[in-house]
Design a protein around this motif. Structure first.
Motif, PDB file in Angstrom:
ATOM      1  N   ALA A 217       3.200 -10.920  -1.766  1.00 55.46           N
ATOM      2  CA  ALA A 217       3.208  -9.550  -1.269  1.00 55.46           C
ATOM      3  C   ALA A 217       2.142  -8.705  -1.956  1.00 55.46           C
ATOM      4  O   ALA A 217       2.024  -8.711  -3.170  1.00 55.46           O
ATOM      5  CB  ALA A 217       4.590  -8.934  -1.486  1.00 55.46           C
ATOM      6  N   SER A 218       1.368  -7.977  -1.156  1.00 53.44           N
ATOM      7  CA  SER A 218       0.316  -7.132  -1.732  1.00 53.44           C
ATOM      8  C   SER A 218       0.163  -5.819  -0.974  1.00 53.44           C
ATOM      9  O   SER A 218      -0.845  -5.142  -1.112  1.00 53.44           O
ATOM     10  CB  SER A 218      -1.026  -7.882  -1.734  1.00 53.44           C
ATOM     11  OG  SER A 218      -1.360  -8.334  -0.444  1.00 53.44           O
ATOM     12  N   SER A 219       1.162  -5.440  -0.180  1.00 55.10           N
ATOM     13  CA  SER A 219       1.079  -4.200   0.589  1.00 55.10           C
ATOM     14  C   SER A 219       1.054  -2.965  -0.293  1.00 55.10           C
ATOM     15  O   SER A 219       0.520  -1.924   0.102  1.00 55.10           O
ATOM     16  CB  SER A 219       2.263  -4.109   1.563  1.00 55.10           C
ATOM     17  OG  SER A 219       2.197  -5.107   2.549  1.00 55.10           O
ATOM     18  N   ALA A 220       1.651  -3.052  -1.490  1.00 60.09           N
ATOM     19  CA  ALA A 220       1.736  -1.872  -2.342  1.00 60.09           C
ATOM     20  C   ALA A 220       0.358  -1.306  -2.679  1.00 60.09           C
ATOM     21  O   ALA A 220       0.217  -0.108  -2.919  1.00 60.09           O
ATOM     22  CB  ALA A 220       2.494  -2.210  -3.627  1.00 60.09           C
ATOM     23  N   LEU A 221      -0.659  -2.164  -2.699  1.00 59.96           N
ATOM     24  CA  LEU A 221      -2.005  -1.695  -2.982  1.00 59.96           C
ATOM     25  C   LEU A 221      -2.953  -1.825  -1.794  1.00 59.96           C
ATOM     26  O   LEU A 221      -3.919  -1.065  -1.691  1.00 59.96           O
ATOM     27  CB  LEU A 221      -2.586  -2.457  -4.179  1.00 59.96           C
ATOM     28  CG  LEU A 221      -1.953  -2.167  -5.541  1.00 59.96           C
ATOM     29  CD1 LEU A 221      -2.644  -2.980  -6.618  1.00 59.96           C
ATOM     30  CD2 LEU A 221      -2.005  -0.687  -5.887  1.00 59.96           C
ATOM     31  N   TYR A 222      -2.691  -2.774  -0.919  1.00 58.31           N
ATOM     32  CA  TYR A 222      -3.649  -3.046   0.154  1.00 58.31           C
ATOM     33  C   TYR A 222      -3.125  -2.743   1.547  1.00 58.31           C
ATOM     34  O   TYR A 222      -3.817  -2.969   2.527  1.00 58.31           O
ATOM     35  CB  TYR A 222      -4.128  -4.497   0.056  1.00 58.31           C
ATOM     36  CG  TYR A 222      -4.945  -4.745  -1.182  1.00 58.31           C
ATOM     37  CD1 TYR A 222      -6.262  -4.331  -1.256  1.00 58.31           C
ATOM     38  CD2 TYR A 222      -4.385  -5.345  -2.301  1.00 58.31           C
ATOM     39  CE1 TYR A 222      -7.015  -4.524  -2.401  1.00 58.31           C
ATOM     40  CE2 TYR A 222      -5.126  -5.549  -3.450  1.00 58.31           C
ATOM     41  CZ  TYR A 222      -6.437  -5.134  -3.501  1.00 58.31           C
ATOM     42  OH  TYR A 222      -7.169  -5.331  -4.648  1.00 58.31           O
ATOM     43  N   GLY A 223      -1.907  -2.260   1.649  1.00 61.38           N
ATOM     44  CA  GLY A 223      -1.442  -1.743   2.919  1.00 61.38           C
ATOM     45  C   GLY A 223      -0.939  -2.774   3.896  1.00 61.38           C
ATOM     46  O   GLY A 223      -0.690  -3.930   3.552  1.00 61.38           O
ATOM     47  N   PRO A 224      -0.756  -2.350   5.165  1.00 61.30           N
ATOM     48  CA  PRO A 224      -0.179  -3.218   6.191  1.00 61.30           C
ATOM     49  C   PRO A 224      -0.952  -4.531   6.324  1.00 61.30           C
ATOM     50  O   PRO A 224      -2.172  -4.575   6.192  1.00 61.30           O
ATOM     51  CB  PRO A 224      -0.308  -2.382   7.467  1.00 61.30           C
ATOM     52  CG  PRO A 224      -0.433  -0.980   6.995  1.00 61.30           C
ATOM     53  CD  PRO A 224      -1.133  -1.033   5.692  1.00 61.30           C
ATOM     54  N   GLY A 225      -0.212  -5.583   6.555  1.00 61.40           N
ATOM     55  CA  GLY A 225      -0.829  -6.890   6.726  1.00 61.40           C
ATOM     56  C   GLY A 225      -0.753  -7.749   5.491  1.00 61.40           C
ATOM     57  O   GLY A 225      -0.855  -8.969   5.577  1.00 61.40           O
ATOM     58  N   GLY A 226      -0.566  -7.134   4.321  1.00 64.39           N
ATOM     59  CA  GLY A 226      -0.535  -7.912   3.094  1.00 64.39           C
ATOM     60  C   GLY A 226       0.842  -8.455   2.776  1.00 64.39           C
ATOM     61  O   GLY A 226       1.267  -8.440   1.614  1.00 64.39           O
TER      62      GLY A 226
END
Length: 957
Positions: A217-226
Motif C-alpha cells: 500500500a502506498s496511497s498515503a503518499l502517492y494517491g489513488p492507484g497505489g
C-alpha cells in the motif's frame, strides 16, 4: 546643456569604474580531471563541490569538470560518486588532477519513494527495492523494464513482447489498476485505460538513472492507484550525465520456427546531453524497438457460460465440437444460440421442412434430427490470433529535457516524453493496440525543499482495434450468420444433405463427419480466406470503422491534466535541531474522456472527472536515533465519489549499526477507474461492458425495465425447457452504492548488513480489502416479455437474441472482505574479485472467499530469483557476466478474458559483457529464456520463447 554634461560625466565615470570593479570581482574558475585510482581511467558523472558551499559541477564523459565561483582559493573540494570513496582535495587555483578509489557499500543507496524524502535504503520504514544505472548495464535482460520482474515480491504479466504489467502482493492482471508508475514525477498511466502501459511511453534505456519499487500500500503518499505498490523511474540529470551515448542491439527470436519463422529483433537507442553553461543544460533521447511478436495460441475449447462467471476450459476441438470456441481463436464466439436464439436441433427441424417439400420422407428428416445431441449449438469458424493481428510489434520513444538553474538551490525544468507503438493487450478480449500514441509534457520548478509541477498526458489510440469483434464482423461481412440464406441455414442444409441415405454420391455421413463437411462446404461458399486476414481489404475496412459505427476501431483521445506541489517545512520551521521532519503536499487532477462512443458513454461529448488531494507527513528521531517514527495521511476527493482518507504509520528501530527492524501500518484505496465508471462497450458474445455509475443504468432504463441476475435467468430457462415456465424464479439485480475500493495492511521487516558483504532483507505482511471492485452479469429483456431474457419472442418462438435481450457486465462493489498475506526474503552477497550472488524467495496467498466471489488474485504461491554475476574479471577486469534463474509455481488465473490454470515454469537469462574503457563502451552477448522453453504467465496471453541478442553501447559507463 549642463544636464547633458552631467549625464556624459556620469557615463564616463561608469565607463572608468565598472570595468575596474568587474576586474576586481573576476570569478574563480575551478577545473580538473578525475580518474579511477585502480586503472587510471577517467570517471564521468562525479560530483565536485566546494565544501560548505553550493557551487560545483559533474565530470563529463571525459572525466573533466569546470565551474566558476565567487569564492577565492584556497578552499576544499569534495569529490564523490556512487561506487567510490568520497575524497577531499585542497584547491589553490590551478587545475587539479586526482583519483578516487572504487568502493561499493551495500545498503548505502539513497531512495526517495519510501518517504518522499531521501534516505538510505537500509533505513527505509517500509519494504523497498532499487535498481541503479550500473545494474541496468549489467543485467541479463532485453530491456530495463524487464529487470523489475527479478526484484523481490514482483510479478509480471506479459500480454505480448512489448506490453508487460508489473504487480506486487497479488491481484496481478494485464493492465494493473492497483499500481502507480511514476516517471520523473509524472503518473505514467494511459488515462483512457487507467493503468501504465509498461515501457511503451516514458524513458529510453540509456536515460534511466534508477528505478525504485515500493511494494504494498502506498496511497498515503502517492494517491489513488497505489493499492499494491508504486514504481518510480528516474531519468539522468543532463548536468551530471553528459555527452553522446548510443546502443545498437540486434537479436533474433522464434529460433525454432514454432510460432513463426525465425525473425530479427532490433533495439536502437541514443542519448545526447550537453551542459551549455553553469546554469543551463539539456538532453534528448530516443529508442526504437521492433520484433515479431510472441503469439497467443491456446486452442483449447472454452465455454463462456459454465463453470465460473468468466467461463471455463472444456474438452473438445474444432473437429469434435460443432460449438467450438477456441481460447485464442477469434470469430468463433458467434454461435447459433447467441445469434439466432435457437439450438441446432430446432434449426435442423425447420430447414428439414424444405427437404420434405422436395420429396424427402419426413421420417428420414425426423430420424436425422433425432440423432443430433440435445441442445446442440454450432459456432462460426474462427481465425487463429496470428492471422488476425499483424506480427510486427514496435515501439518508438523520444524524450527531451531542458534544465535552467535559477539559483544554486532552484531549477526550472521543461520535459517531454512521447511514444508510439503497436502491441497487444489482453482485457475482456485481445486488443491490437496498433500505432498507439502517448505524450507527457511537464513544466516544473524544483528546490531542495519544495517542488511545483504541472503536466499533461495525451493519449491517442491510433488504429487500435478489438481483434475478437473484428474477426466476428469479418465473418458477418463474408456471409451474415442469420436469415434463410445465412451461414447457419446453409450449414444446416449441408449437414442434412450429407446425412441423407444417398449422400454426396455415396453413403450417408455420421453426425460428426456431417458437421465437419457442413462447415467446410459452408465456409467455402462464403469465400472464407485461409491464412492471414489482417491485410485483407474487407478486414481493414472493419478495423478502420469506429465501434460506435459498427466496426472494431477504438477512437480514444483521452487526456489527463495534473498540477501538484510539495513543501518540506523542516528547514523553514527550524525543525532540524529536534530531528523532526515535516512535509506537506497536494494536487489537482482532471481526466477528459474522449472516445467518441467507442469505449466510454461519451457520444454526446467529453466526460470530465476531477480529483483533488492533499497529504502531510511527520517524522521524528528519538533516543539518539535508535527509533524513528513516521505518520502520514492523505485525503482525496473524486467528483463521482465521497472523499477518502488514508493514514500510514511506521517505526524503524535501530538494533545496531546497519541492522534495522521496521514496522508499518498502511492504508490504501483506489477510485473506480475511468472504465469502471463510464465504459459502454459491446464485446465478444454480445455482452455489453457497462460502468457502475447510476447514470448509465438510468440511460438503459433499468428503473422501468429491470435487469435480472444471471443465475435466476438460467433457472427460469430450465423451467421453460422442462415445459413448466416459472417467471417467479427471476430475481431483479439490486445495485448498491458504487464506492472506492480500500485496503489496510500491517507489515514487519528486517534489513541488515553483515561484514559489509552480506545484505539481508525479510518481510511479512497481512492485508484486508473491502468494497472490492468487480463485476456482475445481468440480463435485460428487450421485447417486454420474460421470454425475451432467453432470446425468445413473447409467443415462445425463436427470436434474434441480440434483439430480444441484452447481457450486461456491470462494475460493482463485491460484498464481503478479502484477506491476503505473504512474506519475502532476499540476500545479496559480495564475493571476492567482483563476484556477487543475489537471491530472493517470496510468497503471497489469499484467504477464504465468499461464495461466487471472483478475486482476480492471479498469483503463484512461490516464486524465486537467483542471480550470479561478476562486474569485471580477466583482461584488466574488462570481462563480465550475469546469470538469472527464475521459477514460479503453477496457479489458477482469473481474468475477464478467461480463467484457467497457468502451468509452473522456470527460465534462465544470461549475458556476457566486455568493456572498452577508452570509449567507455560495452559489448554484450546475451539472451532471455536461454533454453527456449515456451511459457505464459497469464491465461490467454502470448507464449514467450527465447530471445537472443548482441549489442554495442558507446559512452555507457
Amino acid at each position: 546643456m549642463r544636464k547633458l554634461q552631467l549625464v556624459l560625466s556620469l557615463c564616463l565615470v561608469c565607463w572608468i569604474i565598472f570595468p575596474q570593479l568587474s576586474i576586481g570581482q573576476e570569478p574563480t574558475v575551478v577545473s580538473g580531471v578525475i580518474k579511477n585510482a585502480n586503472n587510471n581511467e577517467t570517471v564521468s558523472s562525479v560530483s565536485v563541490t566546494i565544501k560548505g558551499g553550493t557551487s560545483g559541477a559533474y565530470t563529463d564523459e571525459r572525466g573533466y569538470f569546470k565551474f566558476t565561483t565567487s569564492q577565492k582559493p584556497p578552499f576544499t573540494l569534495v569529490i564523490s560518486s556512487v561506487g567510490y570513496t568520497t575524497k577531499e582535495v585542497n584547491f589553490t587555483g590551478s587545475p587539479i588532477e586526482t583519483s578516487i578509489q572504487p568502493h561499493y557499500a551495500l545498503g548505502e543507496e539513497v531512495v526517495v519513494a519510501a518517504s518522499r524524502v531521501p534516505e538510505k535504503i537500509i533505513e527505509s520504514p517500509v519494504t523497498i527495492e532499487r535498481v541503479g544505472a550500473s545494474t541496468i548495464r549489467q543485467a541479463p535482460a532485453s530491456s530495463y523494464y524487464d529487470i523489475i520482474g527479478n526484484l523481490n515480491g514482483v510479478d509480471v504479466v506479459a500480454s505480448s513482447l512489448t506490453f508487460k504489467s508489473v504487480g506486487t502482493r497479488g491481484f496481478n492482471v494485464n493492465g494493473n489498476l492497483r499500481l502507480n508508475q511514476i516517471v520523473d514525477g509524472m503518473d505514467n498511466q494511459a488515462p483512457g485505460l487507467n493503468f501504465p502501459v509498461g515501457g511503451v511511453i516514458g524513458l529510453t534505456e540509456l536515460d534511466v538513472e534508477s528505478i525504485e519499487l515500493l511494494p504494498g500500500a502506498s496511497s498515503a503518499l502517492y494517491g489513488p492507484g497505489g493499492m499494491n505498490g508504486t514504481v518510480l523511474i528516474n531519468s539522468k540529470d543532463p548536468f551530471k550525465y553528459q555527452g553522446l551515448s548510443f546502443q545498437i542491439k540486434q537479436g533474433v527470436n522464434h529460433v525454432d520456427n514454432y510460432q513463426r519463422n525465425a525473425a530479427p529483433y532490433y533495439d536502437w537507442s541514443m542519448r545526447w546531453a550537453k551542459k551549455v553553461s553553469d546554469k543551463f543544460a539539456f538532453k534528448i533521447a530516443s529508442q526504437y524497438v521492433q520484433a515479431q511478436d510472441w503469439v497467443a495460441n491456446d486452442k483449447r475449447d472454452y465455454s463462456r457460460t459454465t463453470g465460473t462467471p468468466n467461463g471455463q476450459v472444456i474438452p473438445g476441438t474444432r473437429d469434435s465440437d460443432p460449438a467450438y470456441d477456441g481460447v485464442n481463436v477469434y470469430g468463433d464466439e458467434t454461435n447459433l444460440v447467441n445469434a439466432g436464439g435457437i439450438t441446432f436441433n430446432t434449426l435442423a427441424q425447420q430447414v428439414g421442412q424444405a427437404f420434405i417439400a422436395q420429396g424427402v420422407p419426413s421420417s428420414v428428416i425426423n430420424n436425422i434430427v433425432s440423432t443430433i445431441p440435445p441442445n446442440q449449438n454450432v459456432s462460426r469458424t474462427g481465425f487463429d490470433e496470428k492471422y488476425v493481428i499483424a506480427p510486427t510489434t514496435y515501439n518508438f520513444k523520444i524524450s527531451g529535457q531542458a534544465v535552467y538553474k535559477i539559483n544554486s538551490r532552484t531549477d526550472l525544468i521543461a520535459e517531454g516524453n512521447w511514444g508510439t507503438g503497436s502491441t497487444v493487450y489482453t482485457g475482456s478480449d485481445r486488443y491490437a493496440l496498433k500505432n498507439l500514441k502517448m505524450g507527457q509534457y511537464k513544466i516544473e520548478m524544483r528546490n531542495k525543499n519544495w517542488f511545483l509541477r504541472a503536466y499533461t498526458t495525451q493519449e491517442n489510440a491510433g488504429d487500435s482495434y478489438n481483434s475478437t469483434i473484428a474477426a466476428r464482423l469479418f465473418n458477418e461481412a463474408l456471409l451474415p450468420s442469420g436469415g434463410p440464406t445465412g451461414w447457419f441455414s446453409q450449414y444446416t442444409q449441408n449437414y442434412i444433405k450429407s446425412r441423407l441415405p444417398v449422400a454426396l454420391g455415396g453413403a450417408a455421413l455420421s453426425d460428426a463427419a456431417a458437421q465437419m463437411y457442413a462447415r467446410a462446404a459452408t465456409d467455402a461458399a462464403s469465400g472464407r480466406p485461409t491464412g492471414a486476414i489482417y491485410n485483407n481489404p474487407l478486414f481493414q475496412k472493419i478495423v478502420q470503422t469506429p465501434i460506435s459505427k459498427g466496426g472494431a476501431l477504438f477512437v480514444d483521445r483521452t487526456a489527463l491534466y495534473m498540477v501538484e506541489g510539495q513543501y518540506n517545512l523542516t528547514h523553514a520551521l527550524g525543525l532540524e535541531k529536534t530531528k523532526t521532519d515535516l512535509l506537506v503536499g497536494g494536487n489537482w487532477k482532471q481526466y477528459a474522456l474522449n472516445s467518441q462512443g467507442t469505449l466510454f458513454a461519451d457520444t454526446a461529448g467529453k466526460i470530465y472527472i476531477n480529483e483533488v488531494g492533499a497529504y502531510a507527513q511527520l517524522s521524528q528521531q528519538l533516543f539518539n536515533d535508535v527509533l524513528k517514527l513516521t505518520a502520514s495521511g492523505r485525503y482525496d476527493k473524486n467528483s463521482n465519489f465521497d472523499g477518502k482518507f488514508t493514514p500510514r504509520f511506521s517505526a524503524v528501530v535501530k538494533l545496531a549499526k546497519n541492522h534495522n527492524l521496521r514496522f508499518s501500518y498502511q492504508t490504501a484505496y483506489r477510485f473506480p477507474s475511468t472504465q469502471n465508471q463510464w465504459i459502454n462497450l459491446l464485446v465478444s458474445g454480445g455482452t455489453r461492458l457497462m460502468g457502475g455509475l447510476p447514470q448509465l443504468r438510468n440511460y438503459y432504463n433499468f428503473n422501468n425495465n429491470p435487469s435480472y441476475t444471471l443465475a435466476s435467468v438460467q433457472a427460469f430457462g430450465a423451467s421453460v425447457q422442462a415445459g413448466t415456465p416459472n417467471p417467479g424464479l427471476l430475481q431483479v439485480q439490486n445495485f448498491g452504492k458504487f464506492k472506492p475500493e480500500s485496503s489496510n495492511s500491517f507489515e514487519v521487516g528486517y534489513k541488515g548488513l553483515i561484514a559489509q558483504k552480506l545484505l539481508i532483507d525479510v518481510y511479512a505482511y497481512w492485508a484486508s480489502y473491502k468494497d472490492f471492485l468487480g463485476s456482475v452479469t445481468v440480463v435485460q429483456s428487450q421485447n417486454g416479455s420474460p421470454l425475451g431474457l432467453l432470446g425468445l419472442n413473447p409467443n415462445g418462438s425463436s427470436g434474434n437474441a441480440a434483439a430480444t435481450r441484452t447481457i450486461y457486465s456491470i462494475s460493482v462493489n463485491t460484498p464481503g472482505n478479502v484477506s491476503t498475506n505473504g512474506w519475502g526474503a532476499s540476500v545479496q552477497y559480495l564475493l571476492p574479485r567482483n563476484f556477487s550472488l543475489n537471491a530472493n524467495l517470496y510468497s503471497d496467498q489469499i484467504g477464504s472467499l465468499p461464495s461466487g466471489f471472483v478475486s482476480y488474485f492471479n498469483t503463484p504461491k512461490i516464486r524465486t530469483n537467483i542471480g550470479f554475476s561478476n562486474s569485471g574479471f580477466l583482461l584488466n577486469n574488462r570481462l563480465g557476466f550475469s546469470l538469472m534463474y527464475h521459477y514460479q509455481d503453477s496457479f489458477y488465473y482469473e481474468g475477464t478474458f478467461g480463467t484457467g490454470t497457468v502451468p509452473s515454469f522456470s527460465t534462465i537469462d544470461g549475458v556476457i559483457t566486455f568493456k572498452l574503457p577508452a570509449t567507455k563502451s560495452m559489448i554484450k552477448i546475451g539472451g532471455t529464456n536461454l533454453l527456449n522453453h515456451y511459457y505464459t504467465n497469464g491465461f490467454g496471453n502470448a507464449q514467450i520463447g527465447g530471445l537472443y541478442y548482441i549489442s554495442y553501447g558507446y559512452n555507457v559507463f
